[in-house]
Design an enzyme around this catalytic site. Structure first.
Site, PDB file in Angstrom:
ATOM      1  N   ARG A  93       0.814  -1.214   0.000  1.00  0.00           N
ATOM      2  CA  ARG A  93       0.000   0.000   0.000  1.00  0.00           C
ATOM      3  C   ARG A  93       0.850   1.267   0.000  1.00  0.00           C
ATOM      4  O   ARG A  93       0.322   2.363  -0.113  1.00  0.00           O
ATOM      5  CB  ARG A  93      -0.838   0.074   1.277  1.00  0.00           C
ATOM      6  N   ARG A 127     -21.766  -1.955  -2.123  1.00  0.00           N
ATOM      7  CA  ARG A 127     -21.022  -3.204  -1.896  1.00  0.00           C
ATOM      8  C   ARG A 127     -21.650  -4.046  -0.784  1.00  0.00           C
ATOM      9  O   ARG A 127     -22.010  -3.526   0.259  1.00  0.00           O
ATOM     10  CB  ARG A 127     -19.571  -2.877  -1.533  1.00  0.00           C
ATOM     11  N   ARG A 159     -19.833  -3.826   4.847  1.00  0.00           N
ATOM     12  CA  ARG A 159     -18.612  -3.752   5.661  1.00  0.00           C
ATOM     13  C   ARG A 159     -18.668  -2.554   6.583  1.00  0.00           C
ATOM     14  O   ARG A 159     -19.050  -1.466   6.160  1.00  0.00           O
ATOM     15  CB  ARG A 159     -17.404  -3.622   4.731  1.00  0.00           C
TER      16      ARG A 159
HETATM   17  P1  ADP Z   1     -11.983  -3.382  -4.095  1.00  0.00           P
HETATM   18  O1  ADP Z   1     -11.546  -4.729  -3.595  1.00  0.00           O
HETATM   19  O2  ADP Z   1     -11.034  -2.808  -5.102  1.00  0.00           O
HETATM   20  O3  ADP Z   1     -12.309  -2.411  -3.008  1.00  0.00           O
HETATM   21  P2  ADP Z   1     -14.436  -4.751  -4.862  1.00  0.00           P
HETATM   22  O4  ADP Z   1     -14.028  -5.918  -5.688  1.00  0.00           O
HETATM   23  O5  ADP Z   1     -14.872  -5.006  -3.470  1.00  0.00           O
HETATM   24  O6  ADP Z   1     -13.316  -3.613  -4.905  1.00  0.00           O
HETATM   25  O7  ADP Z   1     -15.617  -3.999  -5.653  1.00  0.00           O
HETATM   26  C1  ADP Z   1     -16.308  -2.882  -5.089  1.00  0.00           C
HETATM   27  C2  ADP Z   1     -17.788  -2.961  -5.466  1.00  0.00           C
HETATM   28  O8  ADP Z   1     -17.952  -2.717  -6.869  1.00  0.00           O
HETATM   29  C3  ADP Z   1     -18.421  -4.335  -5.210  1.00  0.00           C
HETATM   30  O9  ADP Z   1     -19.743  -4.122  -4.784  1.00  0.00           O
HETATM   31  C4  ADP Z   1     -18.342  -5.037  -6.570  1.00  0.00           C
HETATM   32  O10 ADP Z   1     -19.377  -5.994  -6.746  1.00  0.00           O
HETATM   33  C5  ADP Z   1     -18.500  -3.868  -7.553  1.00  0.00           C
HETATM   34  N1  ADP Z   1     -17.685  -4.029  -8.777  1.00  0.00           N
HETATM   35  C6  ADP Z   1     -16.478  -4.607  -8.923  1.00  0.00           C
HETATM   36  N2  ADP Z   1     -16.021  -4.514 -10.189  1.00  0.00           N
HETATM   37  C7  ADP Z   1     -16.986  -3.841 -10.893  1.00  0.00           C
HETATM   38  C8  ADP Z   1     -17.121  -3.432 -12.278  1.00  0.00           C
HETATM   39  N3  ADP Z   1     -16.154  -3.675 -13.183  1.00  0.00           N
HETATM   40  N4  ADP Z   1     -18.244  -2.762 -12.602  1.00  0.00           N
HETATM   41  C9  ADP Z   1     -19.216  -2.504 -11.692  1.00  0.00           C
HETATM   42  N5  ADP Z   1     -19.141  -2.860 -10.393  1.00  0.00           N
HETATM   43  C10 ADP Z   1     -18.057  -3.530  -9.972  1.00  0.00           C
HETATM   44  P1  ADP Z   2     -10.188  -1.140   0.824  1.00  0.00           P
HETATM   45  O1  ADP Z   2      -9.391  -1.589  -0.350  1.00  0.00           O
HETATM   46  O2  ADP Z   2     -11.666  -1.133   0.584  1.00  0.00           O
HETATM   47  O3  ADP Z   2      -9.677   0.093   1.500  1.00  0.00           O
HETATM   48  P2  ADP Z   2      -9.068  -3.330   2.370  1.00  0.00           P
HETATM   49  O4  ADP Z   2      -9.969  -4.458   2.656  1.00  0.00           O
HETATM   50  O5  ADP Z   2      -7.994  -3.519   1.397  1.00  0.00           O
HETATM   51  O6  ADP Z   2     -10.037  -2.160   1.978  1.00  0.00           O
HETATM   52  O7  ADP Z   2      -8.422  -2.775   3.699  1.00  0.00           O
HETATM   53  C1  ADP Z   2      -9.185  -2.458   4.831  1.00  0.00           C
HETATM   54  C2  ADP Z   2      -8.300  -1.806   5.889  1.00  0.00           C
HETATM   55  O8  ADP Z   2      -7.281  -2.723   6.318  1.00  0.00           O
HETATM   56  C3  ADP Z   2      -7.556  -0.571   5.422  1.00  0.00           C
HETATM   57  O9  ADP Z   2      -8.347   0.605   5.520  1.00  0.00           O
HETATM   58  C4  ADP Z   2      -6.368  -0.546   6.398  1.00  0.00           C
HETATM   59  O10 ADP Z   2      -6.775  -0.085   7.684  1.00  0.00           O
HETATM   60  C5  ADP Z   2      -6.050  -2.036   6.542  1.00  0.00           C
HETATM   61  N1  ADP Z   2      -5.074  -2.494   5.534  1.00  0.00           N
HETATM   62  C6  ADP Z   2      -5.292  -3.361   4.523  1.00  0.00           C
HETATM   63  N2  ADP Z   2      -4.169  -3.570   3.805  1.00  0.00           N
HETATM   64  C7  ADP Z   2      -3.197  -2.818   4.387  1.00  0.00           C
HETATM   65  C8  ADP Z   2      -1.822  -2.592   4.118  1.00  0.00           C
HETATM   66  N3  ADP Z   2      -1.192  -3.172   3.075  1.00  0.00           N
HETATM   67  N4  ADP Z   2      -1.149  -1.741   4.934  1.00  0.00           N
HETATM   68  C9  ADP Z   2      -1.736  -1.148   5.969  1.00  0.00           C
HETATM   69  N5  ADP Z   2      -3.037  -1.299   6.276  1.00  0.00           N
HETATM   70  C10 ADP Z   2      -3.769  -2.143   5.508  1.00  0.00           C
END
Ligand code: ADP
Ligand code: ADP
Ligand code: ZN
Length: 219
Positions: A93, A127, A159
């Protein structure tokens, strides 16, 4: 069976579809999907020592300290199921995590799935997630039965950190820190940009095409 190991990092702003694509790629290539966010949320849920330390940071959308994160990832990637490869989502990250990763492990591809902040907020607000790791969207990618996971029948949830304040904070961190890793990965010749504002299947196709062009087969 392909002889080559396939080690993938997915990066991109919140909601860009990393988790969704990681699931698809993991199923397709038979590789473990490793999400630091999922691992941290699990630790909070189980109220482990780590979980207690990081709960507040997660709720606010702040990053967990690098020492804790790096140690967790190194331990996970050293396990037997990662020997043929893995798909990493949410790590690294920042630049220091990126350096740690490449110092200790070989990585074949870093894909940045790119979307605008407006699209990110739209996606996060719809989501829904399951404890089994599946992700849905109430409009873009709904489950067959409302509120129920297609894969395991579990109850879908919002979430706890998908609140607008925390999402904005995560997007800000993404632009400030995470995007700074791109030049570093470019100099290593492993960076690929992917247009995330396409349907889920089209994004998946773009990623698989690049992997295939580099001589990696499906297992
Ligand atoms: P990330 O892990 O990058 O935060 P997610 O895979 O959880 O993203 O996707 C975020 C939201 O968008 C979810 O509700 C997912 O179903 C939706 N989503 C993911 N890819 C697409 C896409 N290409 N077009 C529309 N919605 C999407
Ligand atoms: P999103 O992509 O939707 O922000 P993640 O599920 O990847 O969510 O991460 C959720 C939380 O977990 C982040 O907001 C952070 O607090 C922590 N986290 C995840 N990955 C990392 C990382 N590589 N370094 C530091 N914190 C992390
Ligand atoms: Zn499920």
């Amino acid at each position: 069976m392909t002889e080559k190991k396939l080690r993938i990092v997915l990066m991109g702003p919140q909601g860009s579809g990393k988790g969704t694509q990681a699931q698809l790629l993991g199923d397709y290539y038979h590789l473990p999907y490793i999400s630091t966010g999922d691992m941290f949320r699990q630790a909070v849920k189980e109220q482990t020592e780590l979980g207690k330390k990081i709960k507040d940071l997660l709720d606010k959308g702040e990053l967990v300290p690098d020492e804790l994160t790096n140690a967790l990832v190194a331990e996970r990637l050293s396990q037997p199921d990662c020997q043929a490869g893995f798909i990493l989502d949410g790590f690294p990250r920042n630049l220091s995590q990126a350096e740690f990763l490449l110092d200790n492990f070989d990585i074949d591809f870093v894909f940045e799935i790119d979307i605008s902040d407006d699209e990110a907020v739209k996606r996060i607000s719809g989501r829904r997630v399951c404890d089994c790791g599946m992700t849905y969207h109430i409009i873009y990618n709904p489950p067959q039965k409302e509120g129920i996971c297609d894969r395991c029948g579990g109850q879908l949830k919002v979430r706890s950190d998908d609140q607008e304040e925390a999402v904005r904070r995560r997007l800000q961190i993404y632009h400030e820190q995470t995007a700074k890793m791109i030049p570093f990965f470019q100099t290593k010749g492993i960076f690929y940009h992917i247009n995330g504002e396409q349907p889920i299947e089209a994004v998946n196709k773009d990623i698989v095409k690049i992997i295939t062009e580099h001589g990696f087969d499906k297992n």
